[in-house]
Enzyme design. Structure first.
Site, PDB file in Angstrom:
ATOM      1  N   CYS A 137     -90.723  11.215  95.651  1.00  0.00           N
ATOM      2  CA  CYS A 137     -90.061   9.969  96.191  1.00  0.00           C
ATOM      3  C   CYS A 137     -89.593   8.994  95.327  1.00  0.00           C
ATOM      4  O   CYS A 137     -90.155   8.049  95.334  1.00  0.00           O
ATOM      5  CB  CYS A 137     -90.615   9.571  97.580  1.00  0.00           C
ATOM      6  SG  CYS A 137     -89.863   8.403  98.589  1.00  0.00           S
ATOM      7  N   CYS A 140     -89.646   5.556  96.933  1.00  0.00           N
ATOM      8  CA  CYS A 140     -90.795   4.784  97.258  1.00  0.00           C
ATOM      9  C   CYS A 140     -91.566   4.389  95.997  1.00  0.00           C
ATOM     10  O   CYS A 140     -92.052   3.511  96.057  1.00  0.00           O
ATOM     11  CB  CYS A 140     -91.845   6.021  98.103  1.00  0.00           C
ATOM     12  SG  CYS A 140     -91.064   6.961  99.145  1.00  0.00           S
ATOM     13  N   ASP A 141     -91.297   5.198  95.000  1.00  0.00           N
ATOM     14  CA  ASP A 141     -92.147   5.047  93.925  1.00  0.00           C
ATOM     15  C   ASP A 141     -91.377   4.678  92.511  1.00  0.00           C
ATOM     16  O   ASP A 141     -91.891   4.291  91.593  1.00  0.00           O
ATOM     17  CB  ASP A 141     -92.793   6.256  93.389  1.00  0.00           C
ATOM     18  CG  ASP A 141     -93.868   6.693  94.598  1.00  0.00           C
ATOM     19  OD1 ASP A 141     -94.378   5.633  95.349  1.00  0.00           O
ATOM     20  OD2 ASP A 141     -94.132   7.830  94.819  1.00  0.00           O
TER      21      ASP A 141
END
Ligand code: NDP
Length: 314
Positions: A137, A140-141
């Site tokens: 992701c 997300c990261d």
């Protein structure tokens, strides 16, 4: 533990689930929606959505899912946080167990809209470096890789989208593509092509990952199996998988019929599964289109199918 009853239980909180929620609440089925491990579904991990009708300037994935939820809630949809752990399909109403609040819900009909989860290559190293450089992701990261080199695996729309997003943060983005072309839409291909930070490595596959504690690089092979086969390393701190998704059906424990790809089988021109009163919508039942708008459309169809089923069976 609480016991609840509903005419229609919706499992999953992506576009399919919430659209089913809008339709079933407006039809006075007093639906309950279980929002699952990732409330809002995969779109909550996406950046801009530019192809959902009704948003001329685009919208972020999380904002769009907030809008879906607000619209469904306005008509009375009850959303419960938790995950379905088991369903007794032996007789109607079906008894559904939900962890978290420990609810047991008696459901006259069920709409399964649990979506799909990111796939991994299957390398041991992926697990070793998960959270230490390996991720599925980018939104997300990606933040953790500012001004550092990263790689994205895959050549579809997701891979292109992730590569473009990461290019806004990272110092360099490699795309590792196993074929000699990108499968993504022409529009996304052009955006990748125009981005000077992205380098596409065609005909290339990942053999292994390396690094002392954190990920430091990937060992790749190009033109595998040909006389031009060439192994080489790239130095990357982040390794993002974008190679498609697997449908989320494990909780069904084999009771609902699946196709050879693991997607829920539905009857022709219907969202009906092999179990009476149980319907499926969205990515969990759609190996082909997998779009937010097609999932929403299928959620609408499942809601109408459930409503008709109740009229015919009560
Ligand atoms: P896709 O199935 O479209 O693409 C998967 C990619 O991963 C392909 O390039 C595939 O290669 C590659 N791949 C699969 N398995 C492996 C493997 N074991 N090793 C290396 N590479 C592998 O998945 P997406 O998630 O990209 O897209 C799914 C659907 O969602 C599509 O319909 C897409 O159009 C849509 N989508 C739309 C977006 C938008 O419009 N904004 C954004 C994101 C997704 P190969 O081509 O060789 O099979």
């Amino acid at each position: 533990m609480s016991e609840l009853a509903t005419k229609c239980l919706i499992i999953g909180s992506g576009p399919a689930g919430y659209t089913a929620g809008i339709y079933t609440s407006r039809a006075n089925l007093n639906p309950i929606l279980i929002d699952g491990v990732q409330p809002g579904g995969q779109l909550t991990t996406t950046t801009d959505v530019e192809n959902f009708p009704g948003y001329p300037d685009g919208v972020t994935g999380p904002k769009m899912m907030e809008d879906f939820k607000a619209q469904a809630t306005r008509f009375g949809l009850l959303t419960i946080s938790g995950e379905v752990t088991s369903i007794d399909f032996s007789k109607r109403p079906y008894m559904v167990k939900v962890n978290g609040g420990g609810h047991v819900i008696a459901a006259d009909t069920i709409i399964i809209a649990t979506g799909a989860a990111a796939r991994y290559l299957g390398l041991d190293d992926e697990q070793k470096y998960l959270g230490m450089g390996v991720s599925a992701c980018a939104t997300c990261d990606g933040f953790f890789f500012r001004k550092r080199p990263v790689a994205v695996v895959g050549g579809g729309d997701t891979a292109c989208e992730e590569a473009i997003y990461l290019a806004g943060l990272a110092s360099k983005v490699y795309m590792i593509v196993r074929k000699d072309y990108l499968r993504a839409s022409k529009y996304m291909q052009q955006k990748v092509h125009d981005n000077p930070k992205i380098e596409v490595l065609f005909n290339t596959q990942t053999m292994s990952l390396f690094g002392t504690d954190m990920l430091e690089g990937a060992h790749l092979v190009s033109n595998k199996g040909t006389e031009n086969e060439n192994e080489f390393d790239i130095a990357v701190d982040g390794f993002f998988l974008a190679i498609g998704h697997s449908p989320n059906t494990a909780f069904l424990d084999g009771a609902v019929e699946l196709d050879e790809g693991g997607y829920i089988k539905t009857a022709p021109h219907s969202t009906a599964t092999n179990i009476p009163g149980v319907f499926a919508a969205g990515d969990v039942a759609d190996p082909v289109y997998q779009q937010a708008v097609s999932a929403a459309g299928m959620g609408c169809r499942a809601a109408l199918d459930a409503e008709r089923f109740l009229i015919e069976n009560e």
